[in-house]
Design a protein around this motif. Structure first.
Motif, PDB file in Angstrom:
ATOM      1  N   ASP A  10       0.831  -1.206   0.000  1.00 26.54           N
ATOM      2  CA  ASP A  10       0.000   0.000   0.000  1.00 26.54           C
ATOM      3  C   ASP A  10       0.865   1.255   0.000  1.00 26.54           C
ATOM      4  N   THR A  14       1.165   4.043  -3.092  1.00 24.03           N
ATOM      5  CA  THR A  14       0.945   5.460  -2.796  1.00 24.03           C
ATOM      6  C   THR A  14       2.161   6.281  -3.223  1.00 24.03           C
ATOM      7  N   ARG A  45     -12.471   7.131  -2.977  1.00 23.59           N
ATOM      8  CA  ARG A  45     -12.311   6.959  -1.522  1.00 23.59           C
ATOM      9  C   ARG A  45     -13.646   6.902  -0.814  1.00 23.59           C
ATOM     10  N   LEU A  53      -8.136   2.148  -4.823  1.00 27.21           N
ATOM     11  CA  LEU A  53      -7.077   2.253  -5.823  1.00 27.21           C
ATOM     12  C   LEU A  53      -7.551   1.827  -7.201  1.00 27.21           C
TER      13      LEU A  53
END
Length: 77
Positions: A10, A14, A45, A53
């Motif tokens: 993750d 990012t 989100r 994602l």
């Protein structure tokens, strides 16, 4: 498909997004693309938090293709 034992993916994704965003801003010097990416990320989100994602990627790709088609059509006219 990615095993659950993979730690830190993750953060790596990012960081990848952050680097690609900075690179895109430096290369094209236009504001709409980063703003479009931010909007897609925020929509993903809040609409699909567990799949943020993937949804953000899909929205952003769709938006970029639509913007390309519109600018190409406007250039022909």
């Amino acid at each position: 498909m990615i095993p659950p034992q993979v730690v830190g993916l993750d953060f790596a994704l990012t960081a990848l997004f952050a680097v690609l965003t900075v690179d895109a801003i430096r290369a094209r010097r236009e504001l709409p693309t980063p703003v479009l990416a931010l909007i897609c990320a925020l929509v993903a989100r809040f609409a699909f938090p567990s799949q943020m994602l993937l949804v953000a990627f899909a929205l952003f790709t769709t938006a970029l293709l639509a913007r390309y088609a519109l600018t190409k059509k406007a250039a022909r006219a």
